[in-house]
Design a protein around this motif. Structure first.
Motif, PDB file in Angstrom:
ATOM      1  N   THR A 212       0.834  -1.206   0.000  1.00 34.77           N
ATOM      2  CA  THR A 212       0.000   0.000   0.000  1.00 34.77           C
ATOM      3  C   THR A 212       0.865   1.252   0.000  1.00 34.77           C
ATOM      4  O   THR A 212       0.651   2.180  -0.778  1.00 34.77           O
ATOM      5  CB  THR A 212      -0.941  -0.002   1.223  1.00 34.77           C
ATOM      6  N   MET A 213       1.877   1.267   0.877  1.00 32.95           N
ATOM      7  CA  MET A 213       2.777   2.413   0.956  1.00 32.95           C
ATOM      8  C   MET A 213       3.543   2.608  -0.354  1.00 32.95           C
ATOM      9  O   MET A 213       3.671   3.719  -0.850  1.00 32.95           O
ATOM     10  CB  MET A 213       3.764   2.221   2.117  1.00 32.95           C
ATOM     11  N   ALA A 214       4.037   1.506  -0.918  1.00 34.01           N
ATOM     12  CA  ALA A 214       4.803   1.595  -2.161  1.00 34.01           C
ATOM     13  C   ALA A 214       3.929   2.087  -3.310  1.00 34.01           C
ATOM     14  O   ALA A 214       4.374   2.886  -4.138  1.00 34.01           O
ATOM     15  CB  ALA A 214       5.423   0.242  -2.494  1.00 34.01           C
ATOM     16  N   ALA A 215       2.695   1.619  -3.367  1.00 38.57           N
ATOM     17  CA  ALA A 215       1.784   2.059  -4.431  1.00 38.57           C
ATOM     18  C   ALA A 215       1.486   3.548  -4.302  1.00 38.57           C
ATOM     19  O   ALA A 215       1.536   4.289  -5.292  1.00 38.57           O
ATOM     20  CB  ALA A 215       0.492   1.243  -4.393  1.00 38.57           C
ATOM     21  N   ARG A 216       1.197   4.003  -3.090  1.00 39.34           N
ATOM     22  CA  ARG A 216       0.928   5.433  -2.877  1.00 39.34           C
ATOM     23  C   ARG A 216       2.159   6.270  -3.191  1.00 39.34           C
ATOM     24  O   ARG A 216       2.067   7.320  -3.828  1.00 39.34           O
ATOM     25  CB  ARG A 216       0.489   5.681  -1.440  1.00 39.34           C
ATOM     26  N   GLY A 217       3.318   5.810  -2.726  1.00 47.19           N
ATOM     27  CA  GLY A 217       4.558   6.539  -2.977  1.00 47.19           C
ATOM     28  C   GLY A 217       4.882   6.622  -4.454  1.00 47.19           C
ATOM     29  O   GLY A 217       5.297   7.666  -4.952  1.00 47.19           O
ATOM     30  N   GLY A 218       4.675   5.522  -5.175  1.00 51.57           N
ATOM     31  CA  GLY A 218       4.938   5.507  -6.609  1.00 51.57           C
ATOM     32  C   GLY A 218       4.039   6.468  -7.369  1.00 51.57           C
ATOM     33  O   GLY A 218       4.486   7.197  -8.263  1.00 51.57           O
ATOM     34  N   MET A 219       2.753   6.469  -7.002  1.00 49.57           N
ATOM     35  CA  MET A 219       1.825   7.401  -7.649  1.00 49.57           C
ATOM     36  C   MET A 219       2.225   8.841  -7.370  1.00 49.57           C
ATOM     37  O   MET A 219       2.177   9.701  -8.258  1.00 49.57           O
ATOM     38  CB  MET A 219       0.393   7.151  -7.165  1.00 49.57           C
ATOM     39  N   ALA A 220       2.636   9.103  -6.133  1.00 47.95           N
ATOM     40  CA  ALA A 220       3.037  10.464  -5.760  1.00 47.95           C
ATOM     41  C   ALA A 220       4.273  10.897  -6.538  1.00 47.95           C
ATOM     42  O   ALA A 220       4.348  12.043  -7.004  1.00 47.95           O
ATOM     43  CB  ALA A 220       3.301  10.541  -4.258  1.00 47.95           C
ATOM     44  N   GLU A 221       5.239   9.998  -6.701  1.00 50.51           N
ATOM     45  CA  GLU A 221       6.456  10.353  -7.433  1.00 50.51           C
ATOM     46  C   GLU A 221       6.149  10.695  -8.887  1.00 50.51           C
ATOM     47  O   GLU A 221       6.753  11.600  -9.455  1.00 50.51           O
ATOM     48  CB  GLU A 221       7.487   9.229  -7.358  1.00 50.51           C
ATOM     49  N   VAL A 222       5.209   9.974  -9.485  1.00 52.55           N
ATOM     50  CA  VAL A 222       4.811  10.284 -10.867  1.00 52.55           C
ATOM     51  C   VAL A 222       4.172  11.667 -10.920  1.00 52.55           C
ATOM     52  O   VAL A 222       4.515  12.494 -11.774  1.00 52.55           O
ATOM     53  CB  VAL A 222       3.869   9.204 -11.433  1.00 52.55           C
ATOM     54  N   GLN A 223       3.253  11.945  -9.996  1.00 58.76           N
ATOM     55  CA  GLN A 223       2.586  13.251  -9.983  1.00 58.76           C
ATOM     56  C   GLN A 223       3.587  14.385  -9.735  1.00 58.76           C
ATOM     57  O   GLN A 223       3.531  15.419 -10.386  1.00 58.76           O
ATOM     58  CB  GLN A 223       1.497  13.280  -8.916  1.00 58.76           C
ATOM     59  N   LEU A 224       4.499  14.173  -8.789  1.00 57.24           N
ATOM     60  CA  LEU A 224       5.498  15.200  -8.503  1.00 57.24           C
ATOM     61  C   LEU A 224       6.461  15.370  -9.674  1.00 57.24           C
ATOM     62  O   LEU A 224       6.902  16.484  -9.965  1.00 57.24           O
ATOM     63  CB  LEU A 224       6.250  14.870  -7.218  1.00 57.24           C
ATOM     64  N   GLY A 225       6.773  14.275 -10.348  1.00 52.34           N
ATOM     65  CA  GLY A 225       7.622  14.357 -11.540  1.00 52.34           C
ATOM     66  C   GLY A 225       6.965  15.168 -12.641  1.00 52.34           C
ATOM     67  O   GLY A 225       7.615  15.971 -13.319  1.00 52.34           O
ATOM     68  N   GLN A 226       5.663  14.964 -12.821  1.00 54.05           N
ATOM     69  CA  GLN A 226       4.929  15.745 -13.820  1.00 54.05           C
ATOM     70  C   GLN A 226       4.927  17.220 -13.444  1.00 54.05           C
ATOM     71  O   GLN A 226       5.107  18.093 -14.301  1.00 54.05           O
ATOM     72  CB  GLN A 226       3.496  15.214 -13.947  1.00 54.05           C
ATOM     73  N   LEU A 227       4.750  17.483 -12.152  1.00 52.07           N
ATOM     74  CA  LEU A 227       4.762  18.864 -11.673  1.00 52.07           C
ATOM     75  C   LEU A 227       6.132  19.507 -11.894  1.00 52.07           C
ATOM     76  O   LEU A 227       6.222  20.670 -12.297  1.00 52.07           O
ATOM     77  CB  LEU A 227       4.389  18.896 -10.186  1.00 52.07           C
ATOM     78  N   ALA A 228       7.200  18.744 -11.693  1.00 54.12           N
ATOM     79  CA  ALA A 228       8.556  19.263 -11.898  1.00 54.12           C
ATOM     80  C   ALA A 228       8.798  19.626 -13.354  1.00 54.12           C
ATOM     81  O   ALA A 228       9.511  20.588 -13.651  1.00 54.12           O
ATOM     82  CB  ALA A 228       9.596  18.241 -11.430  1.00 54.12           C
ATOM     83  N   GLN A 229       8.218  18.869 -14.255  1.00 50.67           N
ATOM     84  CA  GLN A 229       8.403  19.147 -15.681  1.00 50.67           C
ATOM     85  C   GLN A 229       7.765  20.472 -16.078  1.00 50.67           C
ATOM     86  O   GLN A 229       8.247  21.139 -16.992  1.00 50.67           O
ATOM     87  CB  GLN A 229       7.837  18.008 -16.511  1.00 50.67           C
ATOM     88  N   THR A 230       6.701  20.864 -15.392  1.00 46.45           N
ATOM     89  CA  THR A 230       6.023  22.118 -15.733  1.00 46.45           C
ATOM     90  C   THR A 230       6.408  23.274 -14.814  1.00 46.45           C
ATOM     91  O   THR A 230       6.436  24.419 -15.248  1.00 46.45           O
ATOM     92  CB  THR A 230       4.485  21.954 -15.705  1.00 46.45           C
TER      93      THR A 230
END
Length: 181
Positions: free
Chosen positions: A49-67
């Motif tokens: 559960t923690m890994a799934a939430r963390g992975g989703m967050a990293e993708v969202q934060l990565g997208q935010l970093a790109q913009t």
């Protein structure tokens, strides 16, 4: 300058403020999932559960970093987070399906707060706060993955964690090299 420091301080406080509450909620969810699949320990289900939430967050934060990022290094790091954590997320979803558990559909409250705080920043202030958040996130993730790789009870979940430890170590090294001052 004060605004930049305040933004970074808010992000850092949010990293620690909600983490305990989120872990308790994840443990409760994991216990319920472990009951659905009695071969999966509560610890393994909590990790998933923690890994799934963390992975989703990293993708969202990565997208935010790109913009929202101003430096090329932050944008490249964001792109890598989207790609590599996206791949890990797909592997986690396959593992969850194999273990007959339903992974979380959203990031945790603490991760959402980090996203919300970062989304208010721009330029160098964003770059610094993002770098700090990535270092702290990857330190926490690395510790959890190493713990699961060493002490997990389910061989598949344990192997998943072990495969991703070197990737997280590299992400942490890269995050530590991002502009933080």
């Amino acid at each position: 300058m004060k605004r930049i420091l305040c933004g970074a301080a808010i992000v850092m406080l949010s990293l620690t403020g909600c983490a305990e509450t989120q872990r308790a909620a994840d443990t409760t969810v994991a216990a319920a999932k472990a009951q659905v699949n009695p071969t999966l320990s509560t610890t393994d289900a909590t990790f998933m559960t923690m890994a799934a939430r963390g992975g989703m967050a990293e993708v969202q934060l990565g997208q935010l970093a790109q913009t929202g990022g101003s430096s090329a290094a932050v944008k490249r790091f964001g792109e890598r987070m989207v790609r590599e954590h996206g791949e890990a997320n797909q592997a986690m979803m396959a593992l969850a399906q194999q273990k007959q558990i339903t992974p979380p559909e959203t990031v945790g409250a603490d991760q959402q707060q980090i996203y919300d705080n970062l989304s208010k920043l721009r330029g160098r202030a964003f770059d610094r706060a993002f770098a700090q958040a990535m270092v702290q996130n990857h330190q926490q993730d690395l510790q959890a993955y190493q713990e699961e790789a060493q002490n997990g009870t389910d061989p598949d979940v344990k192997a998943f964690a072990a495969r991703h430890v070197p990737i997280l170590q590299e992400h942490l090294r890269m995050a530590q090299q991002l502009p933080q001052r």
